[in-house]
Design an enzyme around this catalytic site. Sequence first.
Site, PDB file in Angstrom:
ATOM      1  CD  GLU A   1      -2.639   1.453   3.046  1.00  0.00           C
ATOM      2  OE1 GLU A   1      -2.976   0.299   2.943  1.00  0.00           O
ATOM      3  OE2 GLU A   1      -4.000   2.401   2.674  1.00  0.00           O
TER       4      GLU A   1
ATOM      5  CD  GLU B   1      -6.291  -4.591   4.072  1.00  0.00           C
ATOM      6  OE1 GLU B   1      -5.676  -4.401   5.615  1.00  0.00           O
ATOM      7  OE2 GLU B   1      -6.643  -4.160   3.338  1.00  0.00           O
TER       8      GLU B   1
ATOM      9  CD  GLN C   1       0.174  -2.788   3.787  1.00  0.00           C
ATOM     10  OE1 GLN C   1       0.992  -2.452   3.029  1.00  0.00           O
ATOM     11  NE2 GLN C   1      -0.859  -2.229   3.877  1.00  0.00           N
TER      12      GLN C   1
ATOM     13  CG  ASN D   1      -7.397   2.289   5.879  1.00  0.00           C
ATOM     14  OD1 ASN D   1      -8.573   1.378   4.827  1.00  0.00           O
ATOM     15  ND2 ASN D   1      -7.000   2.564   6.485  1.00  0.00           N
TER      16      ASN D   1
ATOM     17  CD  GLU E   1      -9.781  -2.118   6.434  1.00  0.00           C
ATOM     18  OE1 GLU E   1      -9.887  -1.286   6.733  1.00  0.00           O
ATOM     19  OE2 GLU E   1      -9.296  -2.943   6.629  1.00  0.00           O
TER      20      GLU E   1
ATOM     21  CE1 TYR F   1      -3.677  -6.113   9.255  1.00  0.00           C
ATOM     22  CE2 TYR F   1      -5.480  -5.269   8.612  1.00  0.00           C
ATOM     23  CZ  TYR F   1      -4.344  -5.612   7.773  1.00  0.00           C
ATOM     24  OH  TYR F   1      -4.134  -5.791   7.201  1.00  0.00           O
TER      25      TYR F   1
HETATM   26  O1  AHR Z   1      -2.598  -2.545   6.417  1.00  0.00           O
HETATM   27  C1  AHR Z   1      -3.226  -1.854   6.557  1.00  0.00           C
HETATM   28  C2  AHR Z   1      -4.572  -1.167   6.939  1.00  0.00           C
HETATM   29  O2  AHR Z   1      -5.440  -1.374   7.152  1.00  0.00           O
HETATM   30  C3  AHR Z   1      -5.166  -1.080   5.274  1.00  0.00           C
HETATM   31  O3  AHR Z   1      -4.942   0.530   4.927  1.00  0.00           O
HETATM   32  C4  AHR Z   1      -6.491  -1.318   5.985  1.00  0.00           C
HETATM   33  O4  AHR Z   1      -7.375  -1.921   4.865  1.00  0.00           O
HETATM   34  C5  AHR Z   1      -6.434  -2.035   6.804  1.00  0.00           C
HETATM   35  O5  AHR Z   1      -7.607  -1.592   7.622  1.00  0.00           O
END
Ligand code: AHR
Length: 501
Positions: free
Chosen positions: A27, A290, A350, A72, A171, A242
Amino acid sequence: MRNAKMILDRAFQIAPVDKRIYGSFIEHLGRAVYTGIYQPGHPAADENGFRKDVIDLVKDLNVPIIRYPGGNFVSNFFWEDSVGPNRVPRLELAWRSLEPNTFGLDEFHKWTQKVGAETMMAVNLGTRGIADACNLLEYCNHPSGTKYSDLRISHGVKDPYNIKLWCLGNEMDGEWQLGKKTMEEYGRISHETAKAMKLIDPTIELVSCGSSFMDMPTFPQWEATTLEHNYDYVDYVSMHQYYGNLNNDSCDYLAKSDEMDAFIRTVISTCDFVKAKKRSKKTINLSFDEWNVWFHSKDQETDITQNHPWQVAPPLLEDHYNMEDALLVGLMLITLLRHADRVKIACLAQLVNVIAPIITEPDGTAWKQTIYYPFLHASTYGRGTVLQPLVDSPRHATLEHGDITDLESVAVYNEERGEVTIFAVNRNIEEDVALTADVRSFNGCQVVEHLLMTHEDLKAENSAAGQVVAPVQVPVSPVDGGTLTVKLPKASWNVIRLKCQ
Ligand code: AHR
């Protein structure tokens, strides 16, 4: 020492592994691009400004797809700013940074070719919409003779990129998202965008945005409602999750893969509910695009975005991972593999610097975080057909997750190579487990190697100065009468490779 039993049978097959589950994500965020994959002037940079030390580490990970450019970031992405000769800086609102736009779509495609990956492209459905998604697709995939395909050619790219996988926004239910949508709004715009995009290129596959994470208040109604709108045009629904050890309770932390498993099961049920309601023959699969550990750097992120905005490539989301994070990443990989029948795409979020397996020193080298290794092992040896081992594991108590299994495992049979690989985590942090596995259905099995990753300090980390946490090869007894016996030390990641007929 506690005892666990396993039966591994070549007939107990879940599904072939879709190699795209070993995807990752870059990103425009923090130092992922600038001083991450791209740093002109660095001693390791090639003629394009791409860091060769990073390219080498990414190539070793054998990542088949890389999601781009967000995240994002994509929800206010003006892709035209990132191509052609005139690049101007823009305010980047998702992370309150300054985006120089010196690296963009065309540079990214060139970089993916160097690392042997394909692009998974996201369109902006936050502050833009159908027309811009179509223009971007025309730029990327149409051969020539139109405004945007000819624009690409004028930038020196004759052949279309033929990007096959597209995300319809990111998202879109999150308050933090620019251009957040209600489920009805997203259902409508994703349906119409998908319809238009498939008119331009019917060969593409589309990912509909699922909930931002499992604890979103609208989960799973969001999936049900949005899929009712766009079901006929999309191919996958996205999942993001996450985890972090915020309470500093390692037992509960390592139980979080059970939550991931429940999340996947619920999304499968929701997709199939809509399928049944629509009397459809089509099945929607999952794109877990993600997933990772993300919590170490939260204070740093708040401080920079709130108090020091508009920097180019600030050090955002730079989690430094430890031993127990690597264990959870291994557990998450096992969970993804166990759902190989429905999870067809997954992206470790990432790849470089930003919650990443690879860290670069702007003035030095690139190095491997602890989580690099379980991903490397799964991506290298987890190709073939996923087998469901029957496991009888001891259990231990946790505060929040009740009694959980010590042993979590999965196996992958690679018929071509004549190999079976068992991936196993002993998530009991106090006791070793002796595993006895019945592998009689594979004739003449022999152990190739047992790769073990463990450390007495669960908080041990790697750094530019050294690899404190790294896998080692340990001795293992030969398979005896179709029985494999192996010790899985407490809090360990294990890869047991068998040569079979
Ligand atoms: O990976 C970091 C962020 O986590 C991404 O930009 C978003 O999609 C998610 O909230």
